[in-house]
Design an enzyme around this catalytic site. Structure first.
Site, short mmCIF file in Angstrom:
data_model
loop_
_atom_site.label_atom_id
_atom_site.label_comp_id
_atom_site.label_asym_id
_atom_site.label_seq_id
_atom_site.Cartn_x
_atom_site.Cartn_y
_atom_site.Cartn_z
N GLY A 46 0.83 -1.20 0.00
CA GLY A 46 0.00 0.00 0.00
C GLY A 46 0.86 1.24 0.00
O GLY A 46 2.00 1.21 0.48
N GLN A 51 3.00 9.89 1.25
CA GLN A 51 4.34 9.31 1.35
C GLN A 51 5.26 9.70 0.20
O GLN A 51 6.47 9.55 0.30
CB GLN A 51 4.24 7.78 1.41
CG GLN A 51 3.59 7.27 2.68
CD GLN A 51 3.41 5.77 2.63
OE1 GLN A 51 2.41 5.27 2.12
NE2 GLN A 51 4.39 5.03 3.13
N CYS A 91 5.81 -0.25 7.21
CA CYS A 91 5.50 0.91 6.38
C CYS A 91 6.71 1.28 5.54
O CYS A 91 7.82 1.29 6.05
CB CYS A 91 5.11 2.08 7.29
SG CYS A 91 4.73 3.59 6.39
N LEU A 92 6.50 1.58 4.28
CA LEU A 92 7.61 1.96 3.41
C LEU A 92 8.30 3.24 3.90
O LEU A 92 9.46 3.47 3.59
CB LEU A 92 7.12 2.15 1.97
CG LEU A 92 6.60 0.88 1.28
CD1 LEU A 92 6.05 1.21 -0.10
CD2 LEU A 92 7.69 -0.17 1.19
N HIS A 133 -4.45 1.86 7.62
CA HIS A 133 -3.07 2.34 7.70
C HIS A 133 -2.83 3.47 6.69
O HIS A 133 -2.29 4.52 7.03
CB HIS A 133 -2.13 1.14 7.44
CG HIS A 133 -0.68 1.48 7.35
ND1 HIS A 133 0.26 0.94 8.21
CD2 HIS A 133 0.02 2.28 6.50
CE1 HIS A 133 1.46 1.42 7.89
NE2 HIS A 133 1.35 2.22 6.85
N GLU A 134 -3.29 3.25 5.45
CA GLU A 134 -3.06 4.27 4.41
C GLU A 134 -3.91 5.52 4.66
O GLU A 134 -3.46 6.64 4.40
CB GLU A 134 -3.36 3.70 3.02
CG GLU A 134 -2.55 2.47 2.61
CD GLU A 134 -1.05 2.59 2.82
OE1 GLU A 134 -0.52 3.72 2.77
OE2 GLU A 134 -0.41 1.55 3.04
N HIS A 137 -2.18 7.84 6.91
CA HIS A 137 -1.18 8.68 6.22
C HIS A 137 -1.82 9.96 5.69
O HIS A 137 -1.23 11.03 5.76
CB HIS A 137 -0.55 7.93 5.04
CG HIS A 137 0.56 7.00 5.41
ND1 HIS A 137 1.70 7.39 6.06
CD2 HIS A 137 0.70 5.66 5.20
CE1 HIS A 137 2.50 6.35 6.24
NE2 HIS A 137 1.92 5.28 5.73
NI NI Z 1 2.64 3.33 5.63
#
Ligand code: NI
Length: 169
Positions: A46, A51, A91-92, A133-134, A137
């Site tokens: 995701g 991000q 998370c990236l 989660h997204e 962000h």
């Molecule tokens: Ni993330």
């Protein structure tokens, strides 16, 4: 298509709150395809526009094993949520850090696609966790901010150490 640089926690730009998408134009389609390419390349399941330093309410998700189920979610709203799930997340934007976060087990989402058409999505399991989660962000929130302040301090010092090692190695 192009790979986009991913912001890393605790970059202050990850705290920006995304604004709704109003124009469903070619630049939105390009953003979505660049985000999907960036997510697959990372690899991740995701990615929120926040991000990649674009503060619009755009998310791409693919929780399938074979990258065959890309979900493009624009202007998402959770219209129903139930149950409770505690799943280990990563998370990236927070490399090499994984920890358990409490989320709703099932969510119903109302969102738009790249043409602006509305759709409803019922999600559970990993997809439901990923959506929440997204969406965090988009509100300027990274998953580690759900953890205790002690754990957050540890995460920050680990990432600082990692950044130093990347410079010296
Ligand atoms: Ni993330």
């Amino acid at each position: 298509m192009a790979l986009l640089p991913i912001l890393e926690y605790p970059d202050a730009r990850l705290k920006k709150v995304a604004t709704p998408v109003l124009a469903f134009d070619d630049s939105l389609k390009k953003l979505v395809s660049d985000m999907a390419e960036t997510m697959y390349k990372a690899p991740g399941i995701g990615l929120a526009a926040t991000q990649v330093d674009v503060h619009k309410r755009v998310i791409v998700i693919d929780v399938s094993q074979d990258k065959s189920d890309l979900k493009v979610i624009i202007n998402p709203q959770i219209v129903a949520a139930s149950g409770e799930a505690v799943v280990e997340e990563g998370c990236l934007s927070v490399p090499d850090i994984y920890d358990k976060v409490r989320r709703a087990e099932k969510v119903t989402l109302k969102a738009q696609d790249t043409t602006g058409a509305f759709f409803t999505l019922d999600a559970d399991g990993l997809l439901a966790v990923c959506i929440q989660h997204e969406m965090d962000h988009l509100q300027g929130k990274v998953f580690v901010e759900h953890l205790s302040s002690l754990k957050q301090m540890r995460v920050k010092s680990k990432l600082k150490k990692r950044a130093r090692e990347l410079v010296t190695n």
